[in-house]
Enzyme design. Structure first.
Site, PDB file in Angstrom:
ATOM      1  N   CYS A 120       0.840  -1.211   0.000  1.00 45.20           N
ATOM      2  CA  CYS A 120       0.000   0.000   0.000  1.00 45.20           C
ATOM      3  C   CYS A 120       0.869   1.253   0.000  1.00 45.20           C
ATOM      4  O   CYS A 120       0.919   2.000  -0.969  1.00 45.20           O
ATOM      5  CB  CYS A 120      -0.892   0.026   1.233  1.00 45.20           C
ATOM      6  SG  CYS A 120      -1.970  -1.368   1.387  1.00 45.20           S
ATOM      7  N   ILE A 121       1.557   1.449   1.139  1.00 46.61           N
ATOM      8  CA  ILE A 121       2.212   2.738   1.364  1.00 46.61           C
ATOM      9  C   ILE A 121       3.271   3.069   0.332  1.00 46.61           C
ATOM     10  O   ILE A 121       3.341   4.192  -0.158  1.00 46.61           O
ATOM     11  CB  ILE A 121       2.765   2.784   2.805  1.00 46.61           C
ATOM     12  CG1 ILE A 121       1.659   2.450   3.818  1.00 46.61           C
ATOM     13  CG2 ILE A 121       3.352   4.165   3.096  1.00 46.61           C
ATOM     14  CD1 ILE A 121       0.412   3.276   3.680  1.00 46.61           C
TER      15      ILE A 121
END
Ligand code: SAJ
Length: 437
Positions: free
Chosen positions: A277-278
């Site tokens: 995600c990040i």
């Protein structure tokens, strides 16, 4: 608001839970969502291209850590939840959520191939009245500019014969407190009727729904959430490099700053940025803004700084060995933890992979221990996890990359001749052997 005949019919089916719910993509996002709607009383059909996932689910077996098999099995047995790889099943559905991967290509451009493939199936099998909701994290404009044109046609008008929304997934695998049912659900529709229907839909199974005015707002919400994290992690990583140069303990600085009861949120330096995600999501935003002629400079700078952290850690190892008159070249360096964050088994984008590559490139002999990752086959690295204490005794230097709670840190400090701690895992232990980030 005057709803079209199909909207009114769908709204009724949602309210009396006779709607047939569908989910494309039965991963860590799609499966928990499918289970929540089955638990809420809907008949749910999950669709996935991986037949082994379909087969496991139909045997009542879950492969997602947050969804126990003893929750899945009764739902499957009761006929409330079923899985298939046949996209023709879409023709029987009243709603369908698309929860497929949105990775980055090597060029850091969005890879929309999974979303396109799923949308093609929806366009092929869509019947009037279908509510389509994209949940995959993506750049603002995806739903309106990519998905809508693939589905809309003369006899299939959005807001009339079908309904199209975006709702960001906020699943945090392994989070003991926040699971799909109690994480507020943001949703934005192509038209007001779309938004209203999706709000009714989610309201039947989830605790809190947050309607917004468009699909673009909903897409941007998720990117703000994860870009916020990535940039703040980049900030403290840069602070760690500053403090290192000035001989200040960055961990003590952050701990003291975190006593501020308002207007501050602690983030912690580390060996780099891992996960699916990040490190990925912010580049969906910067890719799109570049097209709009705006440079996302914060994202690019944070991406650069976070990308420097594996080098910073390996330099720490090299300098620590040098202080003991040992060249890195030919030294045995043991890595503790290769998952991208504590107490999980996911190695995607893990900085440990970069650190292992860099150590090897500089001539070190590397090994690793990770109770969650018994064998490592990623990025050209093929290693087996070994016993941590034995390896620590035999090593010239141990480097803590992932601070799994199961490691016996006191025993490791005892056993190892030298340790580099990139996670402040040894904060309670005083020893000359320890070099901290
Ligand atoms: N990291 C740091 N310092 C920090 C926090 C994280 O170096 O202060 C590193 C982690 O070690 C990891 C990477 O950043 O390598 C990402 O960590 P993360 O805590 O953000 O965990 P993720 O990748 O599992 O992020 C997910 C996200 N959830 C969704 O996108 C739905 C994120 O939005 C959540 O905030 C995060 O979980 C969470 O809070 O656990």
């Amino acid at each position: 608001m005057q709803l079209s005949q199909y909207a009114a019919r769908l709204e009724q089916r949602l309210k009396d839970r006779t709607a047939h719910v569908g989910v494309i993509g039965l991963g860590y996002v799609g499966l928990p969502l499918a289970v929540e709607f089955a638990k809420a009383g809907f008949t749910v059909t999950g669709i996935d291209i991986q037949q082994e996932k379909v087969d496991q689910l139909m045997q009542g077996i879950s492969y997602v850590q947050d969804v126990p098999s003893d929750v899945v099995a009764p739902l499957v047995a009761a006929g409330k939840l079923r899985a298939t790889s046949d996209f023709a099943e879409l023709e029987k559905l009243d709603t369908v959520n698309i929860a497929v991967p949105t990775p980055l290509r090597k060029t850091k451009d969005p890879d929309m191939s999974y979303v396109v493939a799923a949308t093609q199936q929806v366009a092929k099998h869509i019947q009037p009245g279908l509510l389509v909701i994209l949940e995959s994290t993506t750049y603002p404009g995806t739903t309106a500019e990519l998905v809508l044109p693939m589905i809309e046609r003369e006899d299939m008008r959005v807001g009339e014969e079908f309904f199209l929304c975006f709702s960001p997934e906020r699943v945090d695998p392994g989070n003991p407190k926040f699971q799909t049912v109690n994480i507020p659900k943001v949703v934005g529709g192509t038209t007001d009727a779309c938004t209203q229907l999706a709000a009714t839909f989610y309201g039947q199974a989830l605790e809190t729904v947050v309607p917004v005015s468009s699909t673009q707002v909903a897409e941007m919400v998720k990117l703000l959430e994860n870009t916020f994290r990535m940039i703040n992690i980049g900030l403290v990583n840069e602070l760690a490099m500053m403090c290192d140069r000035m001989g200040i303990n960055v961990w003590e600085v952050i701990e003291a700053a975190a006593t501020k009861p308002f207007g501050f949120m602690p983030f912690y330096p580390g060996p780099g940025l891992g996960g699916h995600c990040i490190p990925i999501d912010p580049f969906y935003l910067s890719w799109k803004t570049k097209q709009a002629g705006i440079e996302a400079r914060f994202i690019d700078l944070a991406g650069y700084i976070n990308g420097q952290m594996p080098h910073f850690v390996v330099d720490k190892v090299q300098n620590a060995l040098n202080d003991h008159a040992k060249p890195l070249k030919g030294s045995k360096v043991h890595v503790l933890g290769v998952a991208y964050k504590r107490d999980i088994d996911d190695v995607r984008e893990s900085p440990a992979l970069d650190i292992l590559h860099l150590l090897t490139k500089r001539g070190a002999t590397v090994s690793y221990s990770d109770p969650f990752v018994p064998k490592l086959n990623a990025d050209g690295i093929h290693l087996l996890s070994v016993d941590a204490l034995e390896a620590a005794q035999a090593a010239d230097c141990v480097v803590i990359v992932t601070d799994h709670s199961g490691f016996d840190y006191a025993a490791l400090v005892e056993a190892a001749p030298l340790l580099v701690d990139s996670r402040n895992a040894l904060k309670k232990i005083k020893s000359e052997k320890i070099v901290r980030l």
